[in-house]
Enzyme design. Structure first.
Site, PDB file in Angstrom:
ATOM      1  N   GLU A 153       0.841  -1.195   0.000  1.00 34.61           N
ATOM      2  CA  GLU A 153       0.000   0.000   0.000  1.00 34.61           C
ATOM      3  C   GLU A 153       0.881   1.250   0.000  1.00 34.61           C
ATOM      4  O   GLU A 153       1.925   1.286   0.643  1.00 34.61           O
ATOM      5  CB  GLU A 153      -0.890  -0.009   1.246  1.00 34.61           C
ATOM      6  CG  GLU A 153      -1.770   1.216   1.412  1.00 34.61           C
ATOM      7  CD  GLU A 153      -2.516   1.233   2.741  1.00 34.61           C
ATOM      8  OE1 GLU A 153      -3.541   1.918   2.815  1.00 34.61           O
ATOM      9  OE2 GLU A 153      -2.066   0.557   3.699  1.00 34.61           O
ATOM     10  N   CYS A 209      -5.517  -2.809   2.624  1.00 31.93           N
ATOM     11  CA  CYS A 209      -5.274  -2.723   4.063  1.00 31.93           C
ATOM     12  C   CYS A 209      -6.524  -2.843   4.944  1.00 31.93           C
ATOM     13  O   CYS A 209      -7.012  -3.937   5.171  1.00 31.93           O
ATOM     14  CB  CYS A 209      -4.504  -1.432   4.362  1.00 31.93           C
ATOM     15  SG  CYS A 209      -3.556  -1.492   5.910  1.00 31.93           S
ATOM     16  N   LYS A 258      -9.628   2.663  -2.269  1.00 35.50           N
ATOM     17  CA  LYS A 258      -9.824   2.029  -0.958  1.00 35.50           C
ATOM     18  C   LYS A 258     -11.193   2.389  -0.385  1.00 35.50           C
ATOM     19  O   LYS A 258     -11.533   3.560  -0.226  1.00 35.50           O
ATOM     20  CB  LYS A 258      -8.711   2.497  -0.011  1.00 35.50           C
ATOM     21  CG  LYS A 258      -8.692   1.833   1.351  1.00 35.50           C
ATOM     22  CD  LYS A 258      -7.494   2.339   2.145  1.00 35.50           C
ATOM     23  CE  LYS A 258      -7.353   1.671   3.510  1.00 35.50           C
ATOM     24  NZ  LYS A 258      -6.178   2.213   4.244  1.00 35.50           N
TER      25      LYS A 258
END
Length: 257
Positions: free
Chosen positions: A44, A144, A110
Site C-alpha cells: 500500500e 489494508c 480504498k
C-alpha cells in the site's frame, strides 16, 4: 485458459514521502527477479509510506507512478499492482492500480479509509469493487483496512484470488494473520497479503508477514524479512476444492445497502 499464475510479493521498507526514490528502489527489486513471474505485488502507498499529509506530494506524481508501472510491466512482461497517493479533481485517493503488460490500467479506490489515523478526513473513499480478469484468474484487489470487513470482500462474483496490499503495523499483526486466513477460508479462494517492513516517519513499525493462503486456509508462503516471496497459484486447486466441498453454494443472499 492459463492453469497457473506465478506471483511475486515485494516486501520492502519505504522511503517517507519520496516517490522518485521508492520507484527507483522497486525498479531494482523488480530487475533482480530472475524467476518467471506473471504478477508482481507491491505494498500500500508504495511510493510514500502511509502518509496523512498528501499535500506534501506533487500532484503530478500519481501519473508518473502509473507511467512507471506501465514501463515496468511491459519490460518484465508481468502485471504490477500496488496503491499510491493519487490526486484527482481536488480530492485525494488511496488508489490501487492494476497494470497489465499491455499497459492497460484498472484501478480501485480504498473503500474503508482508516478512521483511527484520520484517513477518512483526508482521502475520499471508494464505492466500487474491482474484479480483474488476468491469465485465466479473476482477481479482487483491496487495500489494508478493507481486510477487517468481510461483507465487502464477500465472494459473490466467484473470483479466484482476493488480494490485499497494506501498511499494517506490528502491534496489530496478529489480526492481519488471522483475517487473511479467514478471508481465504470463507471465500474459498487464494488470499494474498502484501505488507511492508521497517519504520515510518511517524514512528510506526512494520514487520511484514506478507503471505499467501490457499482455499482451505493453508499457508503457501510467509515471511517477516525484507524479501521477494514467490508462489504459484493453481486453478486446479480452486476448482477441485469448490467442486468437492461446495460451501459457496450455501451463501446467504443479500446486497449492500
Amino acid at each position: 485458459m492459463s492453469k497457473e499464475l506465478k506471483i511475486a510479493l515485494l516486501q520492502a521498507p519505504l522511503v517517507w514521502e519520496h516517490p522518485e526514490q521508492n520507484r527507483a528502489n522497486f525498479s531494482r527489486k523488480i530487475e533482480e527477479i530472475t524467476k518467471e513471474v506473471d504478477l508482481i505485488i507491491l505494498p500500500e502507498m508504495f511510493t510514500t509510506g502511509f502518509t496523512m499529509t498528501p499535500g506534501h506530494i506533487d500532484g503530478a506524481e500519481g501519473q508518473k507512478t502509473i507511467q512507471w508501472m506501465q514501463e515496468e510491466a511491459n519490460k518484465k512482461d508481468a502485471a504490477i499492482i500496488g496503491s499510491t497517493v493519487f490526486q484527482e479533481a481536488g480530492d485525494y485517493f488511496n488508489r490501487l492500480f492494476f497494470v497489465k503488460p499491455d499497459q492497460t490500467v484498472s484501478y480501485y479506490d480504498k473503500r474503508h479509509t482508516f478512521t483511527l489515523a484520520g484517513e477518512d478526513k483526508i482521502y475520499r473513499a471508494g464505492s466500487e469493487k474491482l474484479i480483474v480478469n488476468y491469465q485465466g484468474f479473476a482477481i479482487c484487489p483491496m487495500v489494508c483496512y478493507d481486510l477487517r470487513f468481510p461483507v465487502w470482500a464477500r465472494n459473490v462474483e466467484d473470483y479466484d484470488i482476493l488480494l490485499y496490499v497494506a501498511n499494517w503495523p506490528k502491534p496489530r499483526i496478529a489480526a492481519w494473520d488471522t483475517l487473511l486466513k479467514a478471508r481465504a477460508i470463507e471465500n474459498m479462494c487464494y488470499c494474498i497479503g502484501v505488507n511492508r517492513v521497517g519504520e515510518d516517519r511517524t514512528g510506526h513499525s512494520y514487520c511484514g508477514h506478507s503471505a499467501v493462503y490457499d482455499t482451505l486456509g493453508e499457508e503457501v508462503v510467509f515471511s517477516t524479512e525484507e524479501t521477494v516471496l514467490h508462489a504459484t497459484l493453481q486453478k486446479e486447486h480452486i476448482e477441485g476444492t469448490r467442486n468437492k466441498l461446495k460451501f459457496l453454494e450455501d451463501r446467504d443472499a443479500f446486497t449492500l445497502g
